[in-house]
Write an enzyme that holds these catalytic residues in place. Structure first.
Site, PDB file in Angstrom:
ATOM      1  N   ASN A  11      31.779  55.180  45.601  1.00  0.00           N
ATOM      2  CA  ASN A  11      32.808  54.466  44.791  1.00  0.00           C
ATOM      3  C   ASN A  11      32.942  53.813  44.377  1.00  0.00           C
ATOM      4  O   ASN A  11      32.356  52.459  44.969  1.00  0.00           O
ATOM      5  CB  ASN A  11      33.980  55.068  44.938  1.00  0.00           C
ATOM      6  CG  ASN A  11      35.208  55.176  43.613  1.00  0.00           C
ATOM      7  OD1 ASN A  11      34.786  56.072  42.923  1.00  0.00           O
ATOM      8  ND2 ASN A  11      35.483  55.081  44.415  1.00  0.00           N
ATOM      9  N   HIS A  13      35.270  51.201  42.474  1.00  0.00           N
ATOM     10  CA  HIS A  13      36.525  50.869  42.057  1.00  0.00           C
ATOM     11  C   HIS A  13      36.775  49.466  41.702  1.00  0.00           C
ATOM     12  O   HIS A  13      36.390  48.280  41.840  1.00  0.00           O
ATOM     13  CB  HIS A  13      37.077  51.227  43.524  1.00  0.00           C
ATOM     14  CG  HIS A  13      39.019  50.636  43.324  1.00  0.00           C
ATOM     15  ND1 HIS A  13      39.233  51.311  42.710  1.00  0.00           N
ATOM     16  CD2 HIS A  13      40.171  50.344  43.700  1.00  0.00           C
ATOM     17  CE1 HIS A  13      40.702  51.151  42.510  1.00  0.00           C
ATOM     18  NE2 HIS A  13      40.962  49.907  43.576  1.00  0.00           N
ATOM     19  N   GLU A  46      38.859  59.306  53.582  1.00  0.00           N
ATOM     20  CA  GLU A  46      39.907  60.290  52.971  1.00  0.00           C
ATOM     21  C   GLU A  46      40.793  59.953  52.873  1.00  0.00           C
ATOM     22  O   GLU A  46      41.610  60.726  51.744  1.00  0.00           O
ATOM     23  CB  GLU A  46      40.218  61.447  54.259  1.00  0.00           C
ATOM     24  CG  GLU A  46      39.067  62.385  54.609  1.00  0.00           C
ATOM     25  CD  GLU A  46      39.066  62.813  55.729  1.00  0.00           C
ATOM     26  OE1 GLU A  46      40.619  63.710  55.805  1.00  0.00           O
ATOM     27  OE2 GLU A  46      38.035  64.069  56.291  1.00  0.00           O
ATOM     28  N   ASP A  49      40.170  54.711  48.020  1.00  0.00           N
ATOM     29  CA  ASP A  49      40.337  53.599  47.928  1.00  0.00           C
ATOM     30  C   ASP A  49      40.345  52.799  49.082  1.00  0.00           C
ATOM     31  O   ASP A  49      40.621  51.030  49.419  1.00  0.00           O
ATOM     32  CB  ASP A  49      40.765  52.970  46.539  1.00  0.00           C
ATOM     33  CG  ASP A  49      40.742  53.473  45.567  1.00  0.00           C
ATOM     34  OD1 ASP A  49      39.136  53.785  45.666  1.00  0.00           O
ATOM     35  OD2 ASP A  49      41.113  53.849  44.301  1.00  0.00           O
ATOM     36  N   GLU A  78      30.744  45.229  37.358  1.00  0.00           N
ATOM     37  CA  GLU A  78      30.311  46.435  37.576  1.00  0.00           C
ATOM     38  C   GLU A  78      28.711  47.398  37.434  1.00  0.00           C
ATOM     39  O   GLU A  78      28.683  47.845  38.022  1.00  0.00           O
ATOM     40  CB  GLU A  78      31.525  47.908  38.158  1.00  0.00           C
ATOM     41  CG  GLU A  78      32.349  47.531  38.312  1.00  0.00           C
ATOM     42  CD  GLU A  78      34.042  48.415  38.037  1.00  0.00           C
ATOM     43  OE1 GLU A  78      34.757  49.036  37.739  1.00  0.00           O
ATOM     44  OE2 GLU A  78      33.842  49.122  36.126  1.00  0.00           O
TER      45      GLU A  78
END
Length: 121
Positions: A11, A13, A46, A49, A78
């Site tokens: 991911n 962030h 789980e 972030d 990003e």
């Protein structure tokens, strides 16, 4: 899903996690009075972030920043670090030991102005 593919889902962030997790990270940084913020590519766990960090990039928080201006500067980074992380993973260079991520063959330290991220973490 994450149990079936541990340390395989990533991911991006818009903060330097573990700071400013969840929604509106840029707003959180401004409200907190942070002097630096940025973005993080991390493995998904789980917890929101909170997975092991693969790569981060930072930007200064400027006195005149709005949520939108800060978000735009972070977004530019990003677009650089996410493809870099994917490249490292696809090359088999990323090793995870607990929370620590090491990129084999990378140079660790401060990047020069206008860096090529190819081999830096």
């Amino acid at each position: 899903f994450l149990k079936a593919f541990p340390m395989r889902v990533i991911n991006i962030h818009p903060s330097l996690i573990p700071a400013f997790q969840g929604l509106h990270a840029q707003r959180q940084a401004l409200e907190y009075g942070a002097k630096l913020t940025g973005c993080t590519v991390h493995f998904v766990s789980e917890e929101l972030d909170n997975g092991p960090v693969i790569v981060q990039a930072c930007v200064p928080v400027l006195p005149q920043d709005t949520e939108e201006s800060l978000s735009q500067r972070i977004l530019e980074l990003e677009h650089k670090i996410l493809p870099q992380a994917v490249k490292w993973i696809s090359e088999g260079r990323v090793e995870v030991e607990g929370r620590k991520v090491v990129v084999k063959g990378a140079t660790y330290g401060t990047l020069p102005v206008n860096p090529q991220l190819e081999d830096f973490v």
